[in-house]
Structure formats: structure tokens, C-alpha cells
Enzyme design. Structure first.
Site, PDB file in Angstrom:
ATOM      1  N   HIS A   1       0.799  -1.229   0.000  1.00  0.00           N
ATOM      2  CA  HIS A   1       0.000   0.000   0.000  1.00  0.00           C
ATOM      3  C   HIS A   1       0.828   1.274   0.000  1.00  0.00           C
ATOM      4  CE1 HIS A   1       1.028   0.032   4.235  1.00  0.00           C
ATOM      5  NE2 HIS A   1       0.566   1.253   4.319  1.00  0.00           N
TER       6      HIS A   1
HETATM    7  C1  UD1 Z   1      -2.222   5.783   5.782  1.00  0.00           C
HETATM    8  C2  UD1 Z   1      -0.918   6.241   6.434  1.00  0.00           C
HETATM    9  C3  UD1 Z   1       0.137   5.154   6.309  1.00  0.00           C
HETATM   10  C4  UD1 Z   1      -0.371   3.839   6.836  1.00  0.00           C
HETATM   11  C5  UD1 Z   1      -1.673   3.501   6.147  1.00  0.00           C
HETATM   12  C6  UD1 Z   1      -2.247   2.208   6.660  1.00  0.00           C
HETATM   13  C7  UD1 Z   1      -0.317   8.626   6.359  1.00  0.00           C
HETATM   14  C8  UD1 Z   1       0.506   9.650   5.670  1.00  0.00           C
HETATM   15  N1  UD1 Z   1      -0.380   7.430   5.767  1.00  0.00           N
HETATM   16  O1  UD1 Z   1      -1.986   5.633   4.405  1.00  0.00           O
HETATM   17  O2  UD1 Z   1       1.281   5.521   7.046  1.00  0.00           O
HETATM   18  O3  UD1 Z   1       0.588   2.843   6.615  1.00  0.00           O
HETATM   19  O4  UD1 Z   1      -2.602   4.561   6.380  1.00  0.00           O
HETATM   20  O5  UD1 Z   1      -3.455   1.919   6.032  1.00  0.00           O
HETATM   21  O6  UD1 Z   1      -0.892   8.924   7.382  1.00  0.00           O
HETATM   22  N2  UD1 Z   1      -9.715   4.967   2.239  1.00  0.00           N
HETATM   23  C9  UD1 Z   1     -10.846   4.209   2.333  1.00  0.00           C
HETATM   24  N3  UD1 Z   1     -11.350   3.960   3.584  1.00  0.00           N
HETATM   25  C10 UD1 Z   1     -10.780   4.440   4.698  1.00  0.00           C
HETATM   26  C11 UD1 Z   1      -9.621   5.224   4.591  1.00  0.00           C
HETATM   27  C12 UD1 Z   1      -9.105   5.471   3.356  1.00  0.00           C
HETATM   28  O7  UD1 Z   1     -11.382   3.754   1.351  1.00  0.00           O
HETATM   29  O8  UD1 Z   1     -11.299   4.173   5.808  1.00  0.00           O
HETATM   30  C13 UD1 Z   1      -9.156   5.239   0.891  1.00  0.00           C
HETATM   31  C14 UD1 Z   1      -9.399   6.651   0.493  1.00  0.00           C
HETATM   32  O9  UD1 Z   1      -9.800   6.684  -0.821  1.00  0.00           O
HETATM   33  C15 UD1 Z   1      -8.044   7.318   0.619  1.00  0.00           C
HETATM   34  C16 UD1 Z   1      -7.072   6.142   0.426  1.00  0.00           C
HETATM   35  O10 UD1 Z   1      -7.764   5.002   0.930  1.00  0.00           O
HETATM   36  O11 UD1 Z   1      -7.879   8.330  -0.287  1.00  0.00           O
HETATM   37  C17 UD1 Z   1      -5.771   6.314   1.163  1.00  0.00           C
HETATM   38  O12 UD1 Z   1      -6.030   6.622   2.543  1.00  0.00           O
HETATM   39  P1  UD1 Z   1      -5.033   7.635   3.349  1.00  0.00           P
HETATM   40  O13 UD1 Z   1      -5.444   7.695   4.773  1.00  0.00           O
HETATM   41  O14 UD1 Z   1      -4.921   8.900   2.591  1.00  0.00           O
HETATM   42  O15 UD1 Z   1      -3.643   6.972   3.220  1.00  0.00           O
HETATM   43  P2  UD1 Z   1      -3.186   5.463   3.382  1.00  0.00           P
HETATM   44  O16 UD1 Z   1      -2.609   5.049   2.089  1.00  0.00           O
HETATM   45  O17 UD1 Z   1      -4.272   4.622   3.959  1.00  0.00           O
END
Ligand code: UD1
Length: 369
Positions: free
Chosen positions: A205
Site C-alpha cells: 500500500h
Molecule cells: C495511511 C498512512 C500510512 C499507513 C496507512 C495504513 C499517512 C501519511 N499514511 O496511508 O502511514 O501505513 O494509512 O493503512 O498517514 N480509504 C478508504 N477507507 C478508509 C480510509 C481510506 O477507502 O477508511 C481510501 C481513500 O480513498 C483514501 C485512500 O484510501 O484516499 C488512502 O487513505 P489515506 O489515509 O490517505 O492513506 P493510506 O494510504 O491509507
């Protein structure tokens, strides 16, 4: 002593659960839980509260997804009045996600001391968003709880006062041990039709691996090749899911059925899946530690790790992202005997106990020792 504990994203929950449990055993501590809502889905957040027996948050900031500045800024804006009202004597943040940094800055600006659990880890790669979060959070925290000796060394090199640094072990391993009896009962292998010791687990991821289609395609090709030798199960993170959908490679490469894409799992099923596996291929930080504790060989598909003890004492090898190398290394793991798996110092399931004892003594100087 009022302690405000902040969580936001999936890897925070298993770090916070043992801390809250331990704080509740201390009558002098009044612990509250604030969830920023950085992760909000049932699969990425809700399920973890149940699996880890985390209490319902006292406050939910419901920040949601967005760019780094949006997410960090929005947590700060919404957290500031909440801390103003709660008036905690201490704020506890864990890990390295955007909510960690936002919580630390907001508290510090209000003059509230901050404890950072999992301090000092460094990948020395500032293109990683987490590295910036780690550096900045540590620079302003008052209690720095480290999981491994490299953390202490990194902090000392950055000029942190040695008196702020506490080597306490790893709260993530606390959760793994505290939940062992429950995850050992998981029926995830039966549900997926897998034989113990005869499959691999994949998680990917990191933006550096999944945001660039050429890099992701190379990784998936390597996985498809490995899956001809051993079936692979890949619980797909939503970020990765979005990228797979946009390049339409997911279904194409999953066609053999030996590289299986599944929805993200809850904590208990995921740990049971890893514990039963022959190897893990990952870019996760936490999984490098969990495989070390479980004695499962781990290949880290990154150029570096901020958790070097998992390579010197544990089962982890950091092998980069070249598809050929990934295939060669995986085949080597499959032909080698299972590695010896000594536990790193203090990864004994009692880190939260040590942390809360230190915080409690600091809050009650008259009662220390
Ligand atoms: C975040 C953390 C990362 C961690 C990861 C674990 C930061 C900078 N990054 O990255 O360190 O390893 O979480 O998962 O804080 N989304 C959903 N459902 C949710 C949350 C997110 O569908 O409940 C989707 C959204 O479209 C979002 C994407 O996942 O845009 C990425 O989520 P985001 O929190 O921006 O970053 P992660 O890649 O999850």
C-alpha cells in the site's frame, strides 16, 4: 491525571489498544480516546475497535480522506477546541500517520506535554510521508518511547535529550500476545480453503509501490510468478484497490486463482492468516514486526526499513522492488528451513505496562518509586 489518547488510521489501533487497557488499570489515570477519522470504513477502522476491544471513542473528529495538508490541517483545526475542553495533562500519539503529527503539533501549541509511542524509527527516506511525520513528531514530543535500540541512537543523533528517551519494547506485540487466544481460534484458513504453512500473504500500500503503474505492474508480475510455486493471498488496501481498478491489472493477473485478491481483513483474521503462512511479502512497517514475532519469513519490498532490528534479529529481509530479485528471494525462502526467530529485547507483550508506569510516575512525582 487526564490523558487524551489519539488514534486515526488502521496501524494506530493495535498500538493504542494495550495502552488504553493498561491505563484503565491505573485509577489515578483518566483516559479518553479521540479518533480523528483519518480511516473511517468498517474494514479500515470500525472492525478494529471490535477485534481489539477498544472502547468507543469519546470524541470523533470525522476528518476523512484528503491530501496530506488537508488531513493534517483538518485534524489540528478540529482537535484544538476538543483539547481546550478536555484540558488533558498529557496527549499520547502512536506511530507515524498524519494524525500522529497533527495530534502532537496541536497539543504542543497548547502547552500540553506529548508522549510519542514508537519514536525514533527512521528510514532516512524523506520522500516517505511517514518519515516526515516521525521526524517532526519526535522533535516536539516530551516522552519518546522506543521499540528498538536504533530508535534511541537516531534520537540521540538528532540531539534529543537522553532523559526523554525510554526503551520500552513494542506495543504492537502486546496486542498480538493479548489477543493470541482469540486469533488462534480464527477460522480464516478454512474460510479461504488454505492449508497451514502452504501459502504466502501479500500486502502492498505504500505510495512509492502502488501509485506508479509501472512499479505496481512489475510487483504484480513477480507475485504472479511466485504464485505458480505457492498460492498467495493478497488483502487489498483501498489505496491499492483504486490503483488496480484504474490500470485494470487486478483481474488480469488474478486470473490463475493462485494470486488471490481479497478485501482487507480485520485484525484477528489477519494475524491468524499471517501466523499460518509460509512467507509474507509486504511493504508494511507493522507486518515486518509481526512476522518477526511470529517467526514467519518476511520479504520487504522496499529499499530500506525504519525497523532494522527485524532484519538483524528477526525474519525480515529488505529486498527492494526489482521483480527478478523478488522472485529469486521468494524461491530461496521456500527452499530454506524455517528461520530461528529470537524475540528482540522487550518484545514480550508488556510494553504498555512499562509506558504507563513511566507516565504515571511522572504525573505523580511524590508517588514515584
Ligand atoms: C495511511 C498512512 C500510512 C499507513 C496507512 C495504513 C499517512 C501519511 N499514511 O496511508 O502511514 O501505513 O494509512 O493503512 O498517514 N480509504 C478508504 N477507507 C478508509 C480510509 C481510506 O477507502 O477508511 C481510501 C481513500 O480513498 C483514501 C485512500 O484510501 O484516499 C488512502 O487513505 P489515506 O489515509 O490517505 O492513506 P493510506 O494510504 O491509507
Amino acid at each position: 491525571m487526564r490523558v487524551a489518547n489519539i488514534v486515526g488510521a488502521r496501524p494506530n489501533f493495535m498500538k493504542m489498544a494495550p495502552l488504553i487497557r493498561e491505563m484503565r488499570r491505573h485509577p489515578e489515570i483518566q483516559a479518553s480516546l479521540i479518533h480523528t477519522g483519518q480511516h473511517y470504513d468498517e474494514a479500515m477502522a470500525g472492525r478494529f475497535f471490535q477485534d481489539l476491544d477498544l472502547p468507543k471513542p469519546d470524541v470523533s473528529l470525522e476528518v476523512g480522506s484528503g491530501g496530506h495538508a488537508y488531513q493534517t490541517g483538518e485534524v489540528m483545526k478540529r482537535l484544538d477546541p476538543v483539547l481546550g475542553e478536555l484540558q488533558p495533562h498529557l496527549v499520547v500519539v502512536v506511530g507515524d500517520v498524519n494524525s500522529t503529527l497533527a495530534g502532537a503539533i496541536t497539543a504542543t501549541k497548547l502547552g500540553i506535554p506529548v508522549a510519542h509511542v514508537e519514536a525514533g524509527l527512521r528510514s532516512f527516506d524523506r520522500s516517505m510521508p511517514e518519515e516526515i511525520n516521525r521526524l517532526l513528531t519526535d522533535a516536539i514530543s516530551d516522552y519518546l518511547f522506543v521499540t528498538e535500540e536504533s530508535g534511541r541512537q537516531n534520537l540521540l543523533r538528532e540531539g534529543v535529550d537522553a532523559g526523554k528517551i525510554h526503551m520500552v519494547g513494542n506495543v504492537m506485540i502486546d496486542s498480538l500476545e493479548q489477543c493470541r487466544r482469540v486469533w488462534e481460534q480464527s477460522d480464516i484458513l478454512a474460510r479461504l480453503g488454505l492449508a497451514r504453512g502452504d501459502y504466502g500473504v501479500v500486502t502492498l500500500h505504500r505510495p512509492s509501490n502502488v501509485d506508479d503503474p509501472a512499479t505496481l505492474r512489475g510487483l504484480l508480475k513477480a507475485l504472479a510468478e511466485i504464485s505458480r510455486r505457492i498460492p498467495l493471498v493478497f488483502p487489498v488496501h483501498p489505496r491499492t484497490q483504486q490503483r488496480l481498478e484504474s490500470m485494470e491489472a487486478g483481474t488480469e493477473l488474478a486470473g490463475t486463482g493462485r494470486l488471490r485478491y481479497i478485501a482487507p481483513l480485520g485484525y484477528l483474521d489477519f494475524i491468524a492468516l499471517v501466523a499460518g503462512s509460509r512467507l509474507a511479502l509486504t511493504d508494511s512497517g507493522g507486518l515486518q514486526e509481526e512476522t518477526t514475532a511470529l517467526g514467519v519469513p518476511c520479504l520487504t519490498l522496499r529499499e530500506q526499513t525504519e525497523r532494522p532490528i527485524t532484519t538483524t534479529m528477526g525474519t525480515n529481509r529488505v529486498i527492494g522492488t526489482s521483480p527478478d530479485r523478488i522472485v529469486t528471494e521468494a524461491f530461496q525462502v521456500l527452499t530454506a528451513p524455517a528461520p530461528a526467530a529470537p524475540r528482540p529485547p522487550l518484545w514480550d507483550g508488556r510494553a504498555a505496562e512499562r509506558i504507563v508506569a513511566i507516565l504515571s510516575n511522572a504525573g505523580n512525582p511524590g508517588q514515584s518509586r
